[in-house]
Design an enzyme around this catalytic site. Structure first.
Site, short mmCIF file in Angstrom:
data_model
loop_
_atom_site.label_atom_id
_atom_site.label_comp_id
_atom_site.label_asym_id
_atom_site.label_seq_id
_atom_site.Cartn_x
_atom_site.Cartn_y
_atom_site.Cartn_z
N ASP A 377 49.51 93.08 79.45
CA ASP A 377 49.39 92.55 78.10
C ASP A 377 49.34 93.77 77.17
OD1 ASP A 377 48.78 90.53 76.05
OD2 ASP A 377 46.84 91.54 75.99
N THR A 524 53.89 90.63 75.12
CA THR A 524 53.27 90.71 73.80
C THR A 524 53.73 89.56 72.91
OG1 THR A 524 52.96 92.08 71.83
CG2 THR A 524 55.09 92.26 72.94
N ASP A 571 43.27 91.13 79.18
CA ASP A 571 41.87 91.25 78.78
C ASP A 571 40.97 90.18 79.38
OD1 ASP A 571 42.41 88.94 77.38
OD2 ASP A 571 42.49 89.90 75.41
#
Length: 680
Positions: A377, A524, A571
């Site tokens: 990511d 993204t 994340d």
């Protein structure tokens, strides 16, 4: 929170972890990485010393030893003295092995203790029978030295294991025993750690350990979190910063408000994850256990065949035949095999935890050695997730880049706009500003060092018909960067380009992964221009742009459809479905929130280099497992025939004691090899 010394070891066939007499708050006990339930390391040492002392008179009274040395010591009842001394060694020194034999038979899982217990019992019972009338030659001295060497070998092995096991104890000992509790009226009192509750305010003096997870409410300092997160450099802390219990405060006094205690604390979660990972069997361990089980069956079978083979075909004495059978069972003990994988598992897990790499799923971790593609990511993983100055362009050579940026930052210091904050954070210094004024929708202006400075958008220049370098502007915007211009006294002097700041570790990390033959891809939600620029800047193989959060999982499937074993690094929050879909899910930058349920591996720091480290550790771990399994099985493949006496015609004959030496040496070699595991 105190943690008692790890001495108790529990006996399990697979050597899976370690026993802790007392664990941190909120923790469950867990099984030990040892073969000796109820026996301490020092207990084995004591048994070895006492047995060794008793062995000395046995050696002196043994006729074969006397003949070898060339002296004679014979007296009435000397045979009974040998019997009594040998009995003491058998029942006292051999007690751990006899207890283990009974336990394995009750569990119907014959293993190493079955072989050792059977061997020493056969030797003892036969030798004792010769004392009371059975025709034959006793070998009490072989029995005594065999037990001595087995005790010594197990003691050395347990010492080696203990060194590997103590990593969790080191983590648990990070917590201090007391805290400086600050009352509402400002009074400070020292209280035991278990009296703290969420919401308490605690003073942490310079050089002290932080007693609990919390948030700094006053003061400023730098904190050493190396033992907890693997971050080698002290981390700056100020009001609003999170701190971790067990970290060491630096030069300044800080007051923290406790927000996590007991099982919710970062340290407790780390220890729980490490224990969970260590207790999880790996695929390699399953193979090891099957080999060990079959090896036990083979050893017992070959031992029996050896006994009857020498007794009948070889026409040897019962004593000789029994000695061969005992040697086979001793030398074939699958001790090294039982230790080969679990000890590597324990060491790799603790090495990872001390480096800020937390393994939740062992099988996924093992799969990491075969990763062919890693999807990252972008925001917060490869980049810092915050705007910053990437380029500074100078149009007026009377000014340097640093000056242009400093003038811009000085004006923007009074603005709350994200772009303004990005410029301010990127400048080391600012000038005082007077007459600050926002230019609605276009920027801001102010008087700096007696000069009117404007920081404005391209639209402002177009409105004012101020010309600028369109080629450079197009290049920067073509990379997805946001460009603002700086005017001093109405003259265009420079431009500042901003973008999401790429982490300095990203480029070398991607280079390392590509050297390992791993394809690197970025996901993204940003537009094509931004994605392309970041991919080129870092050196990625591929990228997916303008991907919505709910589409990330589909992109992982798309890469997997190419036939690639795929890892996803994100994340751990909005990347959860993608992390779950990947063959290996890696949550990065989770900080003090280690309970990321969808991730297989949790990286505490926001550092892409940790992805490289966990991949390398997975490869090194598997390599150590294979080395240990190769040594343990290869050793037995050679040792069992030699112990059975196939080399007897060449004058090579192994005694039970020498067989025990080789077996113990094999175990210690495996233990030492496991402890040499490192992140390469």
């Amino acid at each position: 929170m105190e943690h008692e010394k790890h001495q108790e070891h529990s006996h399990s066939k697979s050597h899976q972890g370690m026993d802790h007499a007392k664990a941190p708050a909120g923790h469950k006990d867990h099984k030990g990485l040892s073969e000796h339930e109820g026996h301490r390391v020092e207990d084995f040492k004591k048994r070895f010393i006492i047995s060794l002392i008793l062995t000395l008179p046995i050696l002196i009274l043994t006729p074969a030893i006397q003949d070898f040395i060339g002296f004679s010591l014979v007296f009435s009842g000397d045979t009974y003295v040998l019997f009594i001394l040998s009995s003491l060694i058998y029942f006292y020194g051999g007690q751990p092995f006899l207890v283990g034999l009974a336990r394995e038979l009750r569990a119907r899982m014959p293993g190493m203790m079955t072989l050792i217990g059977t061997a020493i019992s056969a030797a003892y019972l036969y030798s004792s029978a010769t004392v009371f009338g059975l025709s034959g030659m006793a070998f009490f001295w072989e029995l005594a030295t065999l037990i001595d060497i087995m005790l010594l070998g197990h003691y050395l092995e347990m010492k080696s294991i203990l060194g590997a096991s103590r990593a969790l104890e080191e983590l648990a000992r990070l917590m201090p025993s007391e805290a400086h509790l600050v009352s509402d009226d400002g009074e400070v009192n020292d209280v035991p750690l278990d009296q703290l509750v969420v919401g308490n305010k605690v003073l942490v003096k310079p050089g002290e350990k932080i007693p609990a997870d919390g948030v700094v409410v006053s003061g400023q300092s730098s904190v050493n979190e190396a033992m907890l997160t693997g971050e080698s450099k002290p981390v700056s802390k100020k009001t609003g910063s999170k701190v971790i219990g067990g970290a060491i405060n630096g030069e300044g006094a800080i007051t923290i408000e406790v927000n996590k205690m007991g099982k919710d604390s970062f340290l407790s979660q780390v220890i729980d994850l490490v224990k969970e990972a260590q207790a999880t069997k790996s695929k390699t361990q399953d193979v090891s256990n099957r080999i060990a089980m079959w090896l036990t069956v083979i050893a017992l079978s070959v031992g029996t065949l050896t006994f009857f083979g020498w007794l009948t075909v070889g026409a040897r004495s019962i004593a000789f035949s029994l000695e061969r059978a005992v040697t086979v069972m001793v030398i074939a003990c699958p001790h090294a095999l039982g230790l080969a994988v679990p000890l590597v598992v324990s060491i790799s897990t603790t090495i990872a935890a001390k480096s800020g790499l937390l393994i939740r799923d062992r099988k996924a971790f093992e799969a990491a050695r075969n990763i062919q593609a890693i999807i990252f990511d972008k925001t917060g993983t490869l980049t810092q997730g915050k705007f910053g100055v990437i380029d500074t362009v100078v149009y007026d050579q009377a000014y340097r880049q640093e000056e242009v940026l400093k003038y811009a930052a000085s004006v923007e210091a009074n603005s709350e706009h994200p772009i303004a904050k990005g410029i301010l954070d990127s400048s080391k210094q600012t000038y005082p500003v007077e007459q600050f004024m926002a230019i609605p929708g276009k920027g801001a202006k102010g008087v700096v060092e007696g000069k009117e400075v404007k920081v404005v958008s391209p639209g402002y220049l177009r409105d004012k018909k101020i010309s600028f370098d369109n080629i450079e502007f197009d290049r920067l915007t073509g990379q997805g960067k946001t460009v603002i211009f700086v005017l001093i006294d109405s003259k265009l002097v420079g431009a500042v380009a901003l973008a999401d700041i790429i982490r300095p570790e990203s480029k070398p990390a991607i280079a390392s992964l590509k050297e390992m033959g791993i394809k690197t891809i970025m996901l993204t939600g940003d537009n094509e221009l931004v994605a392309k620029w970041v991919a080129q800047e870092i050196g990625l193989d591929d990228y997916f742009a303008e991907v919505l959060p709910q589409q990330k999982e589909e992109k992982v499937k798309e890469v997997q459809a190419r036939g690639l074993i795929t890892a996803m690094t994100g994340d751990g929050v909005n990347d959860a479905p993608a992390l779950a879909q990947a063959d290996v899910g890696i949550a990065i930058g989770s900080g003090t929130d280690v309970a990321v349920e969808t991730a297989d591996i949790i990286l505490i720091r926001s550092n892409p280099q940790d992805v490289v480290d966990i991949t390398k550790l997975a490869k090194s771990t598997y390599s150590k497992m294979v080395q240990n399994l190769g040594w343990a099985t290869g050793y037995n493949a050679f040792a069992i025939p030699a112990a059975a006496g196939v080399l007897y015609s060449f004058g090579i004959l192994l005694s039970p004691a020498l067989g025990a030496v080789f077996m113990s040496a094999s175990t210690i070699i495996v233990a030492i090899n496991a402890r040499l595991l490192r992140i390469k």
